[in-house]
Design a protein around this motif. Structure first.
Motif, PDB file in Angstrom:
ATOM      1  N   LEU A 154       0.813  -1.202   0.000  1.00 52.78           N
ATOM      2  CA  LEU A 154       0.000   0.000   0.000  1.00 52.78           C
ATOM      3  C   LEU A 154       0.854   1.263   0.000  1.00 52.78           C
ATOM      4  CD1 LEU A 154      -2.834   1.171   0.024  1.00 52.78           C
ATOM      5  CD2 LEU A 154      -2.774   1.079   2.522  1.00 52.78           C
ATOM      6  N   VAL A 155       1.908   1.289   0.791  1.00 57.70           N
ATOM      7  CA  VAL A 155       2.773   2.474   0.847  1.00 57.70           C
ATOM      8  C   VAL A 155       3.428   2.705  -0.510  1.00 57.70           C
ATOM      9  CG1 VAL A 155       4.826   3.470   1.926  1.00 57.70           C
ATOM     10  CG2 VAL A 155       3.153   2.245   3.318  1.00 57.70           C
ATOM     11  N   THR A 156       3.914   1.645  -1.123  1.00 61.55           N
ATOM     12  CA  THR A 156       4.531   1.755  -2.439  1.00 61.55           C
ATOM     13  C   THR A 156       3.528   2.267  -3.465  1.00 61.55           C
ATOM     14  OG1 THR A 156       5.905  -0.125  -1.857  1.00 61.55           O
ATOM     15  CG2 THR A 156       5.859   0.505  -4.167  1.00 61.55           C
ATOM     16  N   CYS A 187       4.813   8.898  -9.499  1.00 61.06           N
ATOM     17  CA  CYS A 187       4.916   8.293 -10.823  1.00 61.06           C
ATOM     18  C   CYS A 187       3.628   8.499 -11.617  1.00 61.06           C
ATOM     19  CB  CYS A 187       5.242   6.812 -10.691  1.00 61.06           C
ATOM     20  SG  CYS A 187       6.837   6.505  -9.906  1.00 61.06           S
ATOM     21  N   PHE A 188       3.423   7.657 -12.603  1.00 60.40           N
ATOM     22  CA  PHE A 188       2.259   7.722 -13.481  1.00 60.40           C
ATOM     23  C   PHE A 188       1.009   7.422 -12.663  1.00 60.40           C
ATOM     24  CE2 PHE A 188      -0.371   5.818 -16.976  1.00 60.40           C
ATOM     25  CZ  PHE A 188      -0.493   6.978 -17.720  1.00 60.40           C
ATOM     26  N   ALA A 189       0.182   8.440 -12.453  1.00 67.40           N
ATOM     27  CA  ALA A 189      -0.930   8.371 -11.500  1.00 67.40           C
ATOM     28  C   ALA A 189      -2.006   7.329 -11.828  1.00 67.40           C
ATOM     29  CB  ALA A 189      -1.555   9.749 -11.334  1.00 67.40           C
ATOM     30  N   PRO A 190      -2.448   7.163 -13.072  1.00 62.72           N
ATOM     31  CA  PRO A 190      -3.513   6.177 -13.308  1.00 62.72           C
ATOM     32  C   PRO A 190      -3.140   4.760 -12.871  1.00 62.72           C
ATOM     33  CG  PRO A 190      -3.332   7.623 -15.193  1.00 62.72           C
ATOM     34  CD  PRO A 190      -2.168   7.940 -14.297  1.00 62.72           C
ATOM     35  N   LEU A 191      -1.938   4.338 -13.163  1.00 59.20           N
ATOM     36  CA  LEU A 191      -1.517   3.013 -12.715  1.00 59.20           C
ATOM     37  C   LEU A 191      -1.311   2.985 -11.207  1.00 59.20           C
ATOM     38  CD1 LEU A 191       0.986   1.965 -15.534  1.00 59.20           C
ATOM     39  CD2 LEU A 191      -1.350   1.179 -15.160  1.00 59.20           C
ATOM     40  N   GLY A 192      -0.882   4.098 -10.636  1.00 59.82           N
ATOM     41  CA  GLY A 192      -0.718   4.180  -9.186  1.00 59.82           C
ATOM     42  C   GLY A 192      -2.043   4.061  -8.455  1.00 59.82           C
ATOM     43  N   TRP A 251       2.921  -5.367  -9.377  1.00 56.72           N
ATOM     44  CA  TRP A 251       3.135  -5.237 -10.813  1.00 56.72           C
ATOM     45  C   TRP A 251       2.715  -3.851 -11.304  1.00 56.72           C
ATOM     46  CZ3 TRP A 251       0.393  -4.270 -15.234  1.00 56.72           C
ATOM     47  CH2 TRP A 251       1.032  -4.570 -16.426  1.00 56.72           C
ATOM     48  N   LEU A 252       1.597  -3.345 -10.807  1.00 53.37           N
ATOM     49  CA  LEU A 252       1.134  -2.018 -11.221  1.00 53.37           C
ATOM     50  C   LEU A 252       2.080  -0.922 -10.749  1.00 53.37           C
ATOM     51  CD1 LEU A 252      -2.696  -2.427 -10.671  1.00 53.37           C
ATOM     52  CD2 LEU A 252      -1.544  -2.020 -12.854  1.00 53.37           C
ATOM     53  N   CYS A 253       2.666  -1.090  -9.569  1.00 57.23           N
ATOM     54  CA  CYS A 253       3.663  -0.119  -9.099  1.00 57.23           C
ATOM     55  C   CYS A 253       4.891  -0.120 -10.008  1.00 57.23           C
ATOM     56  CB  CYS A 253       4.075  -0.430  -7.664  1.00 57.23           C
ATOM     57  SG  CYS A 253       2.829  -0.059  -6.437  1.00 57.23           S
ATOM     58  N   CYS A 254       5.336  -1.306 -10.375  1.00 53.51           N
ATOM     59  CA  CYS A 254       6.490  -1.394 -11.285  1.00 53.51           C
ATOM     60  C   CYS A 254       6.155  -0.804 -12.650  1.00 53.51           C
ATOM     61  CB  CYS A 254       6.932  -2.849 -11.430  1.00 53.51           C
ATOM     62  SG  CYS A 254       7.641  -3.538  -9.936  1.00 53.51           S
TER      63      CYS A 254
END
Length: 102
Positions: free
Chosen positions: A29-31, A39-44, A75-78
């Motif tokens: 959750l923190v990541t 980073c890229f907000a939609p994926l975040g 995976w979404l964070c990466c």
């Protein structure tokens, strides 16, 4: 007057019907929040949703579902970080080419 203290030892044993304890599942959750802000907000944002679902799945006793949600959040964070690095590379390369021309 002397007092004698008897110590009791309690044997703790695992129940033979229970299997091994499952390993803890990280929610990331923190990541995910950091990826959303930096980073890229939609994926975040999607990563935050999946990371939030990890705790819900664990509360329901769905360990495998919690692990799937955790993997997807990671995976979404990466992916969010990779998209951000890609955008930055495009901007830097484009700016370098533009500064040579002008």
């Amino acid at each position: 007057m002397s007092y004698v203290v008897e110590s009791e030892t309690v044997a703790t044993s695992r129940s033979p019907t229970r299997g091994p304890e499952p390993s803890p599942v990280r929610s990331h959750l923190v990541t995910a929040v950091v990826c959303t802000l930096v980073c890229f907000a939609p994926l975040g944002v999607a990563a935050v949703v999946y990371a939030g679902n990890v705790r819900t799945r664990l509360a329901l006793g769905d360990i495998e579902g919690a692990r799937r949600q955790s993997r997807m959040a990671k995976w979404l964070c990466c992916a969010s970080a990779a998209v951000t690095v890609g955008f930055l590379l495009i901007i830097v390369v484009g700016a370098a080419g533009y500064s040579d021309v002008h």
